[in-house]
Design a protein around this motif. Structure first.
Motif, short mmCIF file in Angstrom:
data_model
loop_
_atom_site.label_atom_id
_atom_site.label_comp_id
_atom_site.label_asym_id
_atom_site.label_seq_id
_atom_site.Cartn_x
_atom_site.Cartn_y
_atom_site.Cartn_z
N GLU A 62 0.83 -1.21 0.00
CA GLU A 62 0.00 0.00 0.00
C GLU A 62 0.87 1.26 0.00
O GLU A 62 0.53 2.26 -0.63
CB GLU A 62 -0.98 0.00 1.18
CG GLU A 62 -0.35 -0.03 2.55
CD GLU A 62 -0.03 -1.42 3.07
OE1 GLU A 62 0.45 -1.51 4.20
OE2 GLU A 62 -0.24 -2.40 2.34
N ARG A 65 2.33 1.55 -3.57
CA ARG A 65 1.26 1.97 -4.49
C ARG A 65 1.01 3.47 -4.36
O ARG A 65 0.83 4.18 -5.36
CB ARG A 65 -0.02 1.19 -4.21
CG ARG A 65 -1.04 1.28 -5.31
CD ARG A 65 -2.23 0.36 -5.09
NE ARG A 65 -1.82 -1.04 -4.95
CZ ARG A 65 -1.92 -1.75 -3.82
NH1 ARG A 65 -2.42 -1.22 -2.73
NH2 ARG A 65 -1.53 -3.00 -3.77
N GLY A 66 1.01 3.97 -3.12
CA GLY A 66 0.83 5.40 -2.91
C GLY A 66 1.97 6.21 -3.51
O GLY A 66 1.74 7.28 -4.10
N VAL A 68 3.84 5.30 -6.08
CA VAL A 68 3.71 5.23 -7.53
C VAL A 68 2.64 6.21 -7.99
O VAL A 68 2.83 6.94 -8.98
CB VAL A 68 3.39 3.79 -7.98
CG1 VAL A 68 2.94 3.76 -9.42
CG2 VAL A 68 4.60 2.90 -7.79
N ASP A 69 1.51 6.26 -7.30
CA ASP A 69 0.44 7.20 -7.67
C ASP A 69 0.92 8.64 -7.54
O ASP A 69 0.59 9.49 -8.37
CB ASP A 69 -0.80 6.97 -6.81
CG ASP A 69 -1.46 5.63 -7.11
OD1 ASP A 69 -1.19 5.07 -8.20
OD2 ASP A 69 -2.23 5.14 -6.25
N LEU A 70 1.67 8.92 -6.50
CA LEU A 70 2.16 10.27 -6.25
C LEU A 70 3.15 10.73 -7.33
O LEU A 70 3.15 11.90 -7.73
CB LEU A 70 2.81 10.33 -4.87
CG LEU A 70 3.30 11.68 -4.38
CD1 LEU A 70 2.11 12.61 -4.16
CD2 LEU A 70 4.07 11.51 -3.09
N ASN A 71 3.96 9.81 -7.82
CA ASN A 71 4.99 10.15 -8.79
C ASN A 71 4.72 9.59 -10.18
O ASN A 71 5.64 9.35 -10.96
CB ASN A 71 6.35 9.64 -8.30
CG ASN A 71 6.78 10.29 -7.02
OD1 ASN A 71 6.84 11.51 -6.94
ND2 ASN A 71 7.05 9.48 -6.01
N PHE A 72 3.45 9.38 -10.52
CA PHE A 72 3.13 8.74 -11.80
C PHE A 72 3.58 9.58 -13.00
O PHE A 72 4.14 9.06 -13.95
CB PHE A 72 1.63 8.47 -11.90
CG PHE A 72 1.24 7.82 -13.19
CD1 PHE A 72 1.54 6.49 -13.41
CD2 PHE A 72 0.64 8.55 -14.21
CE1 PHE A 72 1.20 5.88 -14.61
CE2 PHE A 72 0.32 7.96 -15.41
CZ PHE A 72 0.59 6.62 -15.61
N GLU A 73 3.38 10.88 -12.96
CA GLU A 73 3.74 11.73 -14.10
C GLU A 73 5.24 11.70 -14.36
O GLU A 73 5.70 11.72 -15.50
CB GLU A 73 3.30 13.18 -13.87
CG GLU A 73 1.80 13.38 -13.85
CD GLU A 73 1.17 13.03 -12.51
OE1 GLU A 73 1.90 13.01 -11.49
OE2 GLU A 73 -0.03 12.73 -12.49
N LEU A 78 3.85 1.50 -14.32
CA LEU A 78 2.58 0.79 -14.49
C LEU A 78 2.66 -0.54 -13.77
O LEU A 78 3.74 -1.12 -13.62
CB LEU A 78 2.30 0.56 -15.97
CG LEU A 78 2.11 1.82 -16.83
CD1 LEU A 78 2.02 1.43 -18.29
CD2 LEU A 78 0.88 2.58 -16.39
#
Length: 112
Positions: A62, A65-66, A68-73, A78
């Protein structure tokens, strides 16, 4: 002559006593070093257990995943899917180079 027979065993006993005395101190020093090493090994094992616990804490799914979501750009990470892996039939294996074999090796029982 008799005094030499009494003095020589006495000197031998004294030499053996000195040797035993020095061996005793060397043994005590070795045991002290072994105890010190065992204490240090125990401390390193404790440190290793703490580091493993911290690693497990930092690698929680978790949390990752957070991140990755925070630094996706910036990272464009993926989730892994089955099609990201190659099949066994897609792995290129090197072909053996058979042109280097020019000499015939006779088998047992055959004459050259």
């Amino acid at each position: 002559m008799r005094t030499i027979l009494f003095v020589l065993p006495g000197l031998a006993v004294m030499a053996l006593a000195f040797w035993a005395y020095s061996e005793n101190y060397e043994t005590q020093e070795s045991l002290s070093r072994v105890n010190d090493l065992q204490r240090r090994i125990g401390a390193e094992r404790e440190t290793l257990a703490i580091l493993k616990a911290e690693w497990a804490y930092l690698n929680r799914p978790e949390r990752l995943r957070g991140l990755v979501d925070l630094n996706f750009e910036r990272l464009a990470l993926l989730p892994l899917q089955p099609f990201h892996y190659a099949g066994v039939d897609q792995i290129p294996y090197p072909t053996p180079d058979l042109e280097d074999i020019v000499e015939i090796i006779p088998l047992m029982g055959e004459l050259p």
